[in-house]
Scaffold this active site. Structure first.
Site, PDB file in Angstrom:
ATOM      1  N   GLU A 259      45.996  40.171  44.040  1.00 57.21           N
ATOM      2  CA  GLU A 259      46.728  40.591  42.836  1.00 57.21           C
ATOM      3  C   GLU A 259      46.658  39.506  41.757  1.00 57.21           C
ATOM      4  OE1 GLU A 259      48.155  43.672  42.252  1.00 57.21           O
ATOM      5  OE2 GLU A 259      47.025  44.106  44.071  1.00 57.21           O
ATOM      6  N   TRP A 262      43.303  39.916  40.215  1.00 62.62           N
ATOM      7  CA  TRP A 262      43.315  41.012  39.247  1.00 62.62           C
ATOM      8  C   TRP A 262      43.813  40.504  37.892  1.00 62.62           C
ATOM      9  CZ3 TRP A 262      41.374  45.648  38.510  1.00 62.62           C
ATOM     10  CH2 TRP A 262      41.032  46.457  39.591  1.00 62.62           C
ATOM     11  N   TRP A 290      44.197  63.416  21.616  1.00 61.75           N
ATOM     12  CA  TRP A 290      45.500  63.324  22.276  1.00 61.75           C
ATOM     13  C   TRP A 290      46.470  64.323  21.666  1.00 61.75           C
ATOM     14  CZ3 TRP A 290      45.103  60.355  26.434  1.00 61.75           C
ATOM     15  CH2 TRP A 290      44.202  59.289  26.438  1.00 61.75           C
TER      16      TRP A 290
END
Length: 438
Positions: A259, A262, A290
């Site tokens: 993590e 990351w 959108w």
């Protein structure tokens, strides 16, 4: 002539221990005066005057001041634009050199370039060091020197490059006697910088107890010690990344360390691709039409979508400034895919509310959820919030805590959109946008 001094400029490294830039400043040969600037360019954009991050920084600076007073020193705190703050500091002190640590966000890089130029006019060098990551910029790249854009090969190279000296701490405590001797310096009050004190509860720095079972516990939001909540301290540098990575590396399971990797991956992406702060990493995803329904966005923000896991996550965020990482993925996917609301709307809302908000990780996470980022997974990955609830909160402990009315079908809102319909609508919109690139 006033005494010659060096300045150490604190930013997102609010600690005395194992601080790279501070270590080098203390060994510069001149007494070191610590400096922190409450930057109005940042503060003026904060919408909430009880923003808990302002309180956290203020409390941390007050604690640093007490530590520094043990060495007959203090921290100089300014409240201004960075440029004007430096104008004041240059008038007040006879500065030989300035030391700081790297910051990688686009605004920070522009700010530091401007201050470097300003200091150079006075013949003052700005020395900057790597401190908030193990590897930065071009340290983990492909054989051809280009940055990685996929996490797994980046992680593999990260581990290959890691040597013990990268995790060694800087022994700043040996040199704290080299701090500049000064009377107590008056710090502006929280009210003077435009904020009221937040009542938010800040997590402690305990993380070791989490590492051991992290792989088994991290996906279950009801687990009280399933994750470490260390993000706030990483964001403001009240803990050392070298210490965290060292402890995690020594653990049998590397899931927690992954993590941290990351986080560095997303910082590297933002550094090499700064446009991703506001644009899709995969440019064709900027073609998506959108819906951006403001009523539905408000329902999402308030945790009133009729999907209990989504609503629990948003209410936890609004109440505490924190949201469990598994739930972050679910709510982000729901906004961008079920509701077809631009991921940047959600990213901005998280930026406003998250205590541990970090641009690189937040933008990276939102683009991952929207399918527009570095992740290789196809755009038709759409989380089903009901299945996610059954898998990760099977006993509804998390939902009952944050959505107590869920059991009462007369008061809990009906789902804002039906899952199968929303998924089909999303796939059509994404497919149309991606077809336009050809």
């Amino acid at each position: 002539m006033p005494q010659k001094i060096s300045i150490f400029w604190f930013r997102r490294d609010l600690r005395l221990d194992d601080n790279a830039g501070l270590y080098h400043a203390l060994r510069s040969g001149h007494p070191v005066l610590p400096l922190f600037i409450f930057d109005t360019a940042i503060l003026d954009k904060l919408e909430d005057k009880d923003d808990a991050r302002a309180t956290f920084i203020y409390q941390t600076l007050s604690a640093l001041s007490l530590q520094l007073k043990k060495y007959h020193s203090d921290i100089l705190v300014k409240y201004n634009t960075v440029t004007h703050a430096w104008d004041e500091v240059l008038k007040e002190y006879n500065i030989t050199e300035v030391y700081t640590n790297h910051d990688y966000e686009p605004y920070a890089r522009e700010r530091d370039a401007a201050i470097r130029k300003k200091l150079a006019v006075s013949g003052i060098a700005l020395h900057s060091y790597k401190d908030q990551v193990i590897f930065e910029k071009n340290e983990v790249v492909k054989n051809d020197g280009k940055p990685y854009t996929v996490f797994t090969p980046y992680k593999r190279r990260w581990y290959e490059k890691l040597k013990p000296f990268y995790l060694q701490s800087y022994p700043t405590e040996k040199y704290l006697r080299n701090l500049y001797n000064t009377e107590s310096l008056k710090m502006p009050s929280l009210q003077q910088i435009g904020f009221t004190e937040s009542r938010a509860a800040f997590p402690d720095k305990e993380y070791r107890s989490v590492i051991k079972n992290y792989a088994e516990t991290r996906d279950f939001p009801a687990q009280p010690k399933g994750t470490s909540h260390i993000g706030l301290h990483l964001r403001f540098g009240t803990v050392s990344i070298r210490k965290l990575a060292s402890d995690a590396y020594q653990a049998d399971d590397k899931t927690w360390l992954n993590e941290l990797i990351w986080r560095e991956f997303y910082m590297m992406i933002l550094y090499h691709f700064p446009k991703t702060a506001g644009h899709a990493f995969k440019p064709e995803y900027d073609n998506i039409t959108w819906r951006n329904n403001e009523h539905e966005f408000e329902a999402w923000c308030k945790g009133q979508t009729g999907y209990p896991l989504v609503d629990a996550g948003m209410r936890e965020l609004n109440a505490t400034g924190y949201m469990h990482n598994r739930v972050r993925m679910v709510v982000a996917s729901f906004l961008s895919k079920h509701l077809l609301i631009d991921w940047r709307w959600g990213e901005r809302y998280f930026a406003r509310k998250l205590l541990d908000y970090e641009m690189a990780s937040n933008v990276g996470g939102w683009q991952w959820a929207a399918g527009s980022g570095t992740d290789a997974a196809p755009y038709f990955r759409v989380f089903n919030p009901e299945i996610q609830l059954k898998k990760f909160d099977p006993n509804l402990e998390y939902v009952k805590k944050w959505v107590p009315e869920y059991a009462d079908f007369s008061t809990y809102p009906k789902p804002i959109v039906e899952h199968a319909y929303a998924r089909d609508r999303c796939l059509k919109a994404f497919k149309k946008a991606l077809a336009e690139k050809h």
